[in-house]
Design a protein around this motif. Sequence first.
Motif, PDB file in Angstrom:
ATOM      1  N   THR A 185       0.848   6.127  -7.796  1.00 58.17           N
ATOM      2  CA  THR A 185      -0.387   5.359  -7.499  1.00 58.17           C
ATOM      3  C   THR A 185      -1.140   6.108  -7.539  1.00 58.17           C
ATOM      4  O   THR A 185      -2.425   5.193  -6.083  1.00 58.17           O
ATOM      5  CB  THR A 185       0.026   3.947  -6.802  1.00 58.17           C
ATOM      6  OG1 THR A 185       0.332   4.409  -6.044  1.00 58.17           O
ATOM      7  CG2 THR A 185       0.981   3.563  -7.990  1.00 58.17           C
ATOM      8  N   ALA A 186      -1.877   7.331  -7.716  1.00 57.76           N
ATOM      9  CA  ALA A 186      -2.848   8.455  -6.932  1.00 57.76           C
ATOM     10  C   ALA A 186      -2.858   7.522  -5.269  1.00 57.76           C
ATOM     11  O   ALA A 186      -2.023   8.426  -5.066  1.00 57.76           O
ATOM     12  CB  ALA A 186      -4.247   7.445  -8.162  1.00 57.76           C
ATOM     13  N   CYS A 187      -4.545   7.499  -4.524  1.00 62.62           N
ATOM     14  CA  CYS A 187      -4.658   7.870  -3.548  1.00 62.62           C
ATOM     15  C   CYS A 187      -3.389   6.706  -2.730  1.00 62.62           C
ATOM     16  O   CYS A 187      -4.085   6.708  -1.488  1.00 62.62           O
ATOM     17  CB  CYS A 187      -6.354   8.465  -3.406  1.00 62.62           C
ATOM     18  SG  CYS A 187      -7.176   9.200  -4.152  1.00 62.62           S
ATOM     19  N   ALA A 188      -3.278   5.571  -2.970  1.00 60.76           N
ATOM     20  CA  ALA A 188      -2.307   4.476  -3.080  1.00 60.76           C
ATOM     21  C   ALA A 188      -0.788   5.301  -2.616  1.00 60.76           C
ATOM     22  O   ALA A 188      -0.387   4.260  -2.223  1.00 60.76           O
ATOM     23  CB  ALA A 188      -2.520   3.158  -3.088  1.00 60.76           C
ATOM     24  N   THR A 189      -0.312   5.900  -2.572  1.00 55.39           N
ATOM     25  CA  THR A 189       0.600   6.443  -2.985  1.00 55.39           C
ATOM     26  C   THR A 189       1.745   6.252  -2.322  1.00 55.39           C
ATOM     27  O   THR A 189       2.486   5.690  -2.509  1.00 55.39           O
ATOM     28  CB  THR A 189       0.877   8.192  -3.856  1.00 55.39           C
ATOM     29  OG1 THR A 189      -0.204   7.853  -5.298  1.00 55.39           O
ATOM     30  CG2 THR A 189       2.545   8.384  -3.763  1.00 55.39           C
ATOM     31  N   GLY A 190       1.739   7.364  -1.290  1.00 58.68           N
ATOM     32  CA  GLY A 190       2.181   7.369   0.332  1.00 58.68           C
ATOM     33  C   GLY A 190       2.306   5.652   1.225  1.00 58.68           C
ATOM     34  O   GLY A 190       3.324   5.494   1.639  1.00 58.68           O
ATOM     35  N   ALA A 191       0.995   4.747   1.217  1.00 56.29           N
ATOM     36  CA  ALA A 191       1.125   3.109   1.473  1.00 56.29           C
ATOM     37  C   ALA A 191       2.453   2.128   0.605  1.00 56.29           C
ATOM     38  O   ALA A 191       3.275   1.879   1.123  1.00 56.29           O
ATOM     39  CB  ALA A 191       0.322   2.384   1.407  1.00 56.29           C
ATOM     40  N   HIS A 192       2.360   2.787  -0.633  1.00 59.41           N
ATOM     41  CA  HIS A 192       3.500   1.899  -2.126  1.00 59.41           C
ATOM     42  C   HIS A 192       4.835   2.560  -1.789  1.00 59.41           C
ATOM     43  O   HIS A 192       5.960   1.203  -1.863  1.00 59.41           O
ATOM     44  CB  HIS A 192       2.764   2.246  -3.147  1.00 59.41           C
ATOM     45  CG  HIS A 192       1.832   1.000  -3.863  1.00 59.41           C
ATOM     46  ND1 HIS A 192       0.683   2.460  -4.541  1.00 59.41           N
ATOM     47  CD2 HIS A 192       1.297   0.046  -3.972  1.00 59.41           C
ATOM     48  CE1 HIS A 192      -0.296   0.782  -5.214  1.00 59.41           C
ATOM     49  NE2 HIS A 192       0.283  -0.319  -4.287  1.00 59.41           N
ATOM     50  N   ALA A 193       5.146   3.695  -1.155  1.00 60.71           N
ATOM     51  CA  ALA A 193       5.938   4.340  -0.859  1.00 60.71           C
ATOM     52  C   ALA A 193       6.218   3.840   0.070  1.00 60.71           C
ATOM     53  O   ALA A 193       7.267   3.184   0.567  1.00 60.71           O
ATOM     54  CB  ALA A 193       6.264   5.880  -0.899  1.00 60.71           C
ATOM     55  N   ILE A 194       5.676   3.586   1.252  1.00 60.51           N
ATOM     56  CA  ILE A 194       6.290   2.602   2.479  1.00 60.51           C
ATOM     57  C   ILE A 194       6.925   1.263   2.271  1.00 60.51           C
ATOM     58  O   ILE A 194       7.165   0.608   2.632  1.00 60.51           O
ATOM     59  CB  ILE A 194       5.222   3.097   3.509  1.00 60.51           C
ATOM     60  CG1 ILE A 194       5.478   4.313   4.221  1.00 60.51           C
ATOM     61  CG2 ILE A 194       5.933   2.072   4.948  1.00 60.51           C
ATOM     62  CD1 ILE A 194       4.482   4.635   4.923  1.00 60.51           C
TER      63      ILE A 194
END
Length: 445
Positions: A191-200
């Motif tokens: 999800t672009a630059c929200a990827t890592g936070a979405h994964a958590i």
Amino acid sequence: MLWRIQRIKVTSSAMVSFQQYSTTKRRRVVVTGIGVVSPLGCGAQHAWNRILSGDCGIVRLPDDRYGTLPCKIAGLVKKGNSDGELNINLHFADRELRTMAPATVYAMVAAKEALEDANWFPEEEEMKQQTGVAIGMGMVDMEDICSTNESLKRGYNRVSPYFVPRILVNMAAGLISIRYGFKGPNHAVSTACATGAHAIGDAYRFIQHGDAKVMVCGATEASVNPLSIAGFCRLRALSTKFNDEPLKASRPFDKNRDGFVMGEGSAVIILEELDHAIQRGAQIYAEVLGYGLSGDASHLTAPNEDGLGATLAMSRAIYDARLQPEEISYVNAHATSTPLGDEIEAKAISRLLGKHGGVAVSSTKGAHGHLLGAAGNLESVFTIMAIKTGFLPPSINIENAIDAKNVHFVSNIKREWNHQKRIALKNAFGFGGTNVSLCFSQYVS
């Protein structure tokens, strides 16, 4: 047991109100391990020490291929044998490296550190089935695509059989699962630059809903190459005024900011069901309390001018955490150092949290640049470390801060976090109008 919490209402003017309602108790989720590969160095403690010291990992790009581009700086993972440097050959044989993109390599190294930190290497089949992986990636390796296309021009047999696996965004998650035998949810977010936070956030919900007891989660990125730099320059998104002063280039919330600086790396977090962590005597860094998501529904690359998307994500995270806005005392902002985005996020934070006496805010991107898909997870690590240690990480390079009512920027120097219970939000926003906010808290039994 019933919990009294408040339902959020958000109007088109981005104002928030809460109504009472009840719901049942849920599984609690805690952080028991962290691992980092970043422009500030490898190793979570090493990177955290440099953050608190106000150091910066942004450098001038040494490659002549960047000579004609407007932006010539980035945050790179330093390779070598010294403390904090990455020696890839200590982790992988050459035959393994042929099968993996650099971003996957970073994720594998960060995951190894996080698992060692959590002391989680289950041998029982049941626990392997209860351990999942959620590792995302914002962009595939365009360098690999370009070089493979050149190989194809010389002949079909020049194309590596590993080309497709190397450019799949789920391959980091897949290879971590394969290496350690984890058979729980195997998930990849992009999800672009929200990827890592979405994964958590997704991993947090997997545990809450009983899909796993342990999740290895985060994201990875290795997109610093001439094509990606050129593409972001054409969007006028990158900093171009500080090519000769790279340490000053990334300056979130400063009035003289002119764009973000690309970075690379990975951060991996081990999330665990609280009862399971306690039973095995695991260390606990922090607790995950909430996860809020929203969509701007307005523009390809620009956020809503009224900050509604950010407000929705933050308010939904607070709602999910069963908290009141005044209980949030720190926000680790997404703020990338762009003229538009930082201003809008600061106003959204002020509108939602400022009226309760003010809130401390910082963005660590001044120190490491913007890791794109791996930004939210790396900065979640620093938020977790702030909760654990009681020190707020600074935003470096703030010389003349933007105006934001009741927003107290942690400018240039770390600050003690003197609250009875340390609770924070971590924001991350991406192109396409995707927004996420995570709520982390000091663990209290």
